[in-house]
Write an enzyme that holds these catalytic residues in place. Sequence first.
Site, PDB file in Angstrom:
ATOM      1  N   ARG A 187      59.082  94.008  10.489  1.00 43.45           N
ATOM      2  CA  ARG A 187      57.660  93.708  10.252  1.00 43.45           C
ATOM      3  C   ARG A 187      57.204  92.553  11.139  1.00 43.45           C
ATOM      4  NH1 ARG A 187      60.886  91.084   6.520  1.00 43.45           N
ATOM      5  NH2 ARG A 187      60.670  88.817   6.680  1.00 43.45           N
ATOM      6  N   HIS A 196      66.428  80.673   0.029  1.00 43.73           N
ATOM      7  CA  HIS A 196      66.117  81.794   0.905  1.00 43.73           C
ATOM      8  C   HIS A 196      64.636  81.976   1.168  1.00 43.73           C
ATOM      9  CE1 HIS A 196      70.317  82.507   0.630  1.00 43.73           C
ATOM     10  NE2 HIS A 196      70.253  82.683  -0.667  1.00 43.73           N
TER      11      HIS A 196
END
Length: 503
Positions: free
Chosen positions: A298, A239
Site C-alpha cells: 500500500r 509496533h
Amino acid sequence: MLSSKFDKVLVANRGEIAVRVIRALREMNIRSVAVFSDADRAALHVQMADEAEHIGPSPSSESYLRIDRLLDAAKKHQADAIHPGYGFLSENAEFAAACESAGVVFIGPSADSIRRVGSKTAARLVAKCAKVPVVPGSEEPATNIDQARKLAWKLGYPVLLKASAGGGGKGMRRVEAESELEPAIRDASSEAERAFHDSEVYIEKVIDKPRHIEIQIAGDRHGNFVHLGERECSLQRRHQKIVEECPSPLVQANPEMRSAMGEAALRIARAVGYYNLGTVEFLADNQGNFYFLEVNTRLQVEHPVTELVTGLDLVQLQLRIAAGEPLPFSQPDIAWRGSAIECRICAEDPENQFFPSPGQIVQLEEPSGPGIRLDSGVYQGWTVPLDYDPLLAKLVVWGPDRNTAIQRMQRALREYSILGVENNLAFFREILDHPRFLEGRLNTNFVGDFFSRRKPVSPPSPDSEMAVALAAAAHYKNDRPETKGAKSGSSRWLMEGRDGLHR
Ligand code: MV4
C-alpha cells in the site's frame, strides 16, 4: 499536465490520507468522491471532495470495510478508479480483485501480487529465491519439536517464534532457552490461530536491537522499476511507528547500503511482477547487515518523508501507474536532497498508556512556515470519533540536513497546540530533544527503553467541560499549558537521567 485516463476517483478511506489523496486528484484535475460513515458526516475529507456518499454506520466493519457498499458508491458516482489509502481494505487482495471484476481500477498492485507477498513465509521464500538476505531461520513450520530444537540450537538462543500468517508482532515469542521452546511453540501457535485462523509458526534468529529500515519501490505496468530510497522507522511503540525519517541516519553513515537495499527490494518486486507503489521492510543491524522482513503493498502513512527528499508526489505517481502510464523517470533520475522527519500526531494520552482520547477539538493552532508540511485530517470544532485510529495529522518537516530538520521540527512542535483531546505533542517535544535521537542512534527498543516505563499517574484530564473551558481560557491568554509543561528539566516521560545513557 500530463493526461490521465481517469475523470473521477473514489477515495475508500477517511482522515488525513483521504484528504492527501483528494489533494493529488485536485492537482490532476480529477474529480473526487469521498465516502463516509455516520461518525464522519462532518469530516474534513467529506468537505473537501467534489462528491460524497454515505456508506453506513460508524463501525468500520459496517462502512469502510464493506466492499459491496464501496463498489455500489463507485458505480453510482461513475468513478473510474478507487484509491484505498492505507489500512482498511488497502492490502486486501479480495477487494483488489472485486474492483477489477466490477470494472473499476484498483489503485495499487494486482490482487495476485498482494497474495504472493501477503504470507510471511511465502514472502520469505520469494526473497530467498531472489537472493535477498533473510533473517537466518526456516520456512518450515515448527511442528516437529525435535526438528525445532535442532534448528534453534543451530541458530543459537535466543530465537524468535513468528506466525507464518503474521505481521505487526502478533504471535511473536522470544525464546531464551531450550527448556522454554516447547511451551512457547504451543503458546505462539494458539495465539496465531486466534489472530489469523492459522496456527503455523516458524523460527528465526533474534536480531538484537534492530533498526527498521524500509525501501520505497515503484513499478509500472510495463515492467519498469525504481526504488526511491529508504525511510527509517525505528522509533515505534508496540509496533506502531511514531517518528519516521529520510534518509536513515544509518544509511547516511553507510552510503553503499542504499543501493544494496534498493536493489534487493527491486529483485523481490521483479520476482512477483509487482506494479504501483510498494514498501519492502528490512531489519538492519549497526554493522550494515540487513535482512528482509515483509512487503507492504500500500501507500504508507510515512510516504511524505520520501516525497520531501525526492521531490516526487507519490500519490500522483500511483494514479499515473494505475492509468497505465510508464514511470516518468528511471533510477539515475532519482536524487535525494536534504532530510525529512515525520511525527504522527495522535489523539491519545501518553500519560495513560497512550489510550485513545476521542472528543471535540476545542482549539487548534497549527504550525507553518519554512520547511513545514502538515497533512491533517481534522479542524477546530471537529469531534474526533472513537471508532477509528486516533491519528489526527502528520507533521512533516524538511531541512537541508538532519540537524536543521530537527530544529525545524522542534520549532513546529512548539507552534502546534491542540486543546480538547489529549495528544502526544509534548511527548514528541521530549523525543526530539533526546540526545540519543539527536545522535541518530536509533533502534526499535528506544521508545520502550527511554520513554514508556513510568507508571501512569492520573493527570488533570480535560474530560469535564469546565477543564476544557479553563484550558481554552489559558490558551487565549497565550499561556500554552503544553508548551510550558514540556521544557527540558521537567521531563514527563524520560525514565533514565539524561546522563545515564549507557547503551
Ligand atoms: C524481528 C526482530 C528481531 N529479530 N525478527 C516486529 C514486527 C514484525 N513485523 C517483525 N518484528 C521484529 N522481528 C528478528 N528475527 C524484532 C522485531 C521488532 C520490530 C521490528 C520492526 C519494527 C519494530 C519492532 C519492534 C519490536 C520488535
